[in-house]
Design an enzyme around this catalytic site. Structure first.
Site, mmCIF file in Angstrom:
data_model
loop_
_atom_site.group_PDB
_atom_site.id
_atom_site.type_symbol
_atom_site.label_atom_id
_atom_site.label_comp_id
_atom_site.label_asym_id
_atom_site.label_seq_id
_atom_site.Cartn_x
_atom_site.Cartn_y
_atom_site.Cartn_z
ATOM 1 C CB SER A 240 -0.785 -0.112 1.316
ATOM 2 O OG SER A 240 -1.287 1.096 1.495
ATOM 3 C CE1 TYR B 46 -4.196 -2.121 4.784
ATOM 4 C CE2 TYR B 46 -3.458 -0.081 4.148
ATOM 5 C CZ TYR B 46 -3.789 -1.153 3.767
ATOM 6 O OH TYR B 46 -3.918 -1.102 2.561
#
Ligand SMILES: NC(=O)c1ccc[n+]([C@@H]2O[C@H](COP(=O)([O-])OP(=O)(O)OC[C@H]3O[C@@H](n4cnc5c(N)ncnc54)[C@H](O)[C@@H]3O)[C@@H](O)[C@H]2O)c1
Length: 341
Positions: free
Chosen positions: A137, A162
């Site tokens: 990501s 995350y």
């Protein structure tokens, strides 16, 4: 690599996974899709995505959790995939601030299971996995100030759990490539959007609120930038990357990381205004809605901006769908979806 290969896609009922499954099945791959169908967001949307794949003889679905080591081991032994694309994950930056557990389960334990399955895939005369492609990501860049974000830049200051799990995945994949010769490529996606997208993402939440005539909340008083990447571009990127095993680096390791982003950050306000215009054209709203301006939220970053030089160099491709085109396609799809709700 030839087509007709067997590909395992994890997270196949997810936004990116379902589009990838469709594209690969259409292009003649034998696709096995797995997903645990969790209820982090509206499960009926996951079911709707799977419906688009129903009847496709190149696609088969199994409800499976990648965090279950035994089930995954059996699945790999039975299916013997040649390619693996790991998209299953607990996504979302803000949710990780209050719900860390599912990030560790899916993104760390689950990804470790995938690595272990790849490692043992060639044993007892079974097919060895030729290439593991996995989702990372843009959030790994954390609070980096230098833009555009290059894969050469350090990414050691995550601002959310995350992001920390995604960076950990890159490190674990590198170690497995190095130790066990598993060719692997990590893809740092930048804000992917489009029809049947994720309801937890800002553009979808804005559309929901605008459609109901509710006020939308704009963080950091609108002073934020995002590199929005249209889903079809992302799928083209994943398919190109998947077909090419990375070359050995100076240490003889076949592991690479690429940015997949539109390399054109849009200001949040331009984005909101464009979305409003697209929703007006699609007949969802008749006029721009009310806005509430608020400070920055924990876990958010000020700007994302992908440097895609390496992607262009190695694959001759970079995402290029304009925000206007992509958001109109989203709004047109959303008009039907919202009516059904
Ligand atoms: N969409 C984006 O903007 C974006 C940006 C950066 C990275 N990513 C990454 O790309 C991947 C795909 O994202 P997406 O937007 O399609 O998200 P998504 O949530 O729509 O898809 C992920 C799918 O994985 C499934 N899943 C979660 N945990 C699982 C588990 N333990 N076992 C099996 N299935 C599980 C979920 O049910 C879901 O259907 C994710 O890894 C995400 O972190 C997405």
């Amino acid at each position: 690599m030839e087509t007709q290969l067997k590909v395992l896609i994890t997270g196949a009922a997810g936004f990116i996974g379902s589009y990838l499954a469709q594209r690969l099945a259409k292009n003649g791959y034998q696709v096995i899709g797995i997903d645990n169908m969790n209820d982090y967001y509206d499960v009926s949307l996951k079911e709707e995505r799977l419906k688009s794949l129903e009847g496709d003889e190149n696609f088969r679905f199994e409800k499976t959790d990648i965090a279950d080591a035994d089930v995954m081991r059996d699945l790999f032994a039975e299916e013997q995939p040649e390619l693996v694309v790991n998209l299953a994950a607990q996504a979302g930056v803000r949710y990780s601030i209050t719900n860390p557990d599912s990030y560790i389960q899916s993104n760390i334990v689950g990804f470790y299971n995938i690595l272990e399955c790849c490692r043992h895939s060639g044993e007892d005369g079974r097919t060895k996995v030729k290439h593991l492609v996995y989702a990372s990501s843009s959030s790994v860049y954390g609070a980096n100030k230098k833009v555009p974000y290059s894969v050469e830049d350090p990414a050691d200051h995550p601002v959310s759990l995350y992001a920390a799990t995604k960076k950990s995945d890159e490190l674990m994949a590198y170690a497995y490539s190095r130790l066990y010769g598993i060719p692997a490529t990590g893809l740092r996606f930048f804000t992917v959007y489009g029809p049947k997208g994720r309801p937890d993402m800002a553009y979808f939440g804005f559309a929901d609120k605008m459609a109901r005539g509710q006020k939308i909340q704009i963080f950091n008083h609108g002073d934020m930038y995002r590199d929005f990447t249209y889903i079809d571009d992302v799928i083209t990127g994943v398919e190109s990357v998947m077909k090419k095993v990375p070359a050995e680096d100076e240490n003889g390791v076949r592991h690479k990381v690429y940015n997949i982003g539109n390399h054109r950050p849009e200001s949040l306000m331009h984005f909101v205004e464009t979305l409003e215009q697209c929703l007006i054209k699609a007949g969802v709203i008749s006029a721009p809605g009310e806005k509430e301006f608020l400070p920055m939220q924990p876990g958010d970053v000020y700007r994302t901006y992908a440097d895609v030089t390496e992607l262009e160099r190695d694959f001759g491709f970079a995402p290029n769908t304009s925000l206007e085109t992509g958001l109109q396609r989203f709004a047109d799809w959303y008009a039907g979806y919202y009516l059904k709700k």
